[in-house]
Scaffold this motif. Sequence first.
Motif, PDB file in Angstrom:
ATOM      1  N   GLN A  71      41.919  45.273  47.945  1.00 26.08           N
ATOM      2  CA  GLN A  71      41.869  44.782  46.561  1.00 26.08           C
ATOM      3  C   GLN A  71      41.137  45.715  45.608  1.00 26.08           C
ATOM      4  OE1 GLN A  71      40.514  40.742  46.586  1.00 26.08           O
ATOM      5  NE2 GLN A  71      42.139  40.128  47.978  1.00 26.08           N
ATOM      6  N   THR A  72      40.204  46.478  46.105  1.00 24.64           N
ATOM      7  CA  THR A  72      39.405  47.323  45.206  1.00 24.64           C
ATOM      8  C   THR A  72      39.724  48.808  45.358  1.00 24.64           C
ATOM      9  OG1 THR A  72      37.703  47.156  46.894  1.00 24.64           O
ATOM     10  CG2 THR A  72      37.418  45.794  44.935  1.00 24.64           C
ATOM     11  N   GLU A 292      34.540  43.503  52.119  1.00 25.57           N
ATOM     12  CA  GLU A 292      35.497  43.237  51.042  1.00 25.57           C
ATOM     13  C   GLU A 292      35.391  41.796  50.538  1.00 25.57           C
ATOM     14  OE1 GLU A 292      37.258  45.029  49.183  1.00 25.57           O
ATOM     15  OE2 GLU A 292      38.625  43.575  48.266  1.00 25.57           O
TER      16      GLU A 292
END
Length: 368
Positions: A71-72, A292
Amino acid sequence: MNDPLASVQTQPTSALESFEARAWAAVSPTAPLAPLVVRRRSPRPTDVVLDVLYCGVCHSDVHQVRDEWHQTLPTTYPCVPGHEIVGRVVQAGRDVRRFREGDLAAVGCLVDSCRTCASCRDGLEQFCEGPATFTYNSNDPHLGGVTYGGYSERIVVDEAFALRLSNALDPAGAAPLLCAGITTYSPLRHWNVRAGQKVGVVGLGGLGHMGVKFASALGARVVVLTTSAGKAEDAIRLGATDVCVTTRATEMEKHAGSFDFLLNTVSAPLDLAQYLALLKRDGTMTLVGAPESPQPIVAMHLIGGRRRLTGSLIGGIAETQEMLDFCAENGITADVEVIAMPSVNEAYERMLRGNVKYRFVIDMASLR
Ligand code: NAP
Ligand code: ZN
Ligand code: ZN
């Protein structure tokens, strides 16, 4: 070992001249690392070419190879990890000033940045708004595709992003300084950890064991907070004065409200409230571990005691050099287990089980 030349094709190259280098890469989040031939740019006037001697195995390599930061920081495949690199200069461009052929040199997590933004001007290239070019899985401004890291026989880097390394340090033990070292040194310095303070290092892994060495070298009283009671003896040998086994409530209670600073290196989500409760009034906990998944915060745990929760990302080039010089002066290196390249997949599994004392380092001679 498998024949690397038989492995999959890498990115197409641009018009810029390039050469082949053997490496190990993952081609998907579930694939084990395997041999791959990658392309490196032919050196420009300010570049040095390094024969990689040693490369450390960071937990970030596992997060990135397995796309756990999807996601990042999503992973582009093939992914050649490795950002704890010690090498020998085998070629120096005509404008290179700080290195000569035969010198030792080191490369950490950064291989370039815009050099003009406010962060770059402040020597904080890791926060470059450009953005920075990280050693692997960053857009490669020269060849296109992504950058490839240090699990490779050779790497090409602008001398401005190569670090000088004292011959006095064991090169295998020095490799982890380039990430685990600077990632722990930088927040300890930024938050002015010093003699007279009580400092906790949460998690005794690659980063944590360097955090203990640095915090005690800076004069602090260091407590290791660990889930592994079996690491207590090592914690004391590394420089801690006390050990708290975090799964034992009575041991945690003993330290309530007592720490000036906590360095949290844990790679998995934690109940942060438990740790914030250990800080004194105005105490600081810095997160460097990067799981995460979210870790909930209750405002009251910060409000009461005016506590601070912060994060920190590696360190800039000047501070990395300062840290390497500090290590040379104080005889500090990582405690390492040197492995051959084909053992890297097993090393990942052992690291995930906490079975490493305290950093795996790949001897790149095993790739040649
Ligand atoms: P590591 O060697 O695997 O060490 C992590 C340690 O955390 C383990 O040894 C263990 O210590 C503890 N731990 C692991 N799982 C846990 C759990 N479920 N609950 C409680 N404790 C647990 O990893 P590393 O290479 O030091 O990296 C640590 C983290 O820092 C990773 O997330 C990595 O991506 C991140 N990192 C961040 C930066 C940055 O710039 N911020 C740079 C490099 C790495 P005990 O056995 O002592 O409990
Ligand atoms: Zn790292
Ligand atoms: Zn910049």
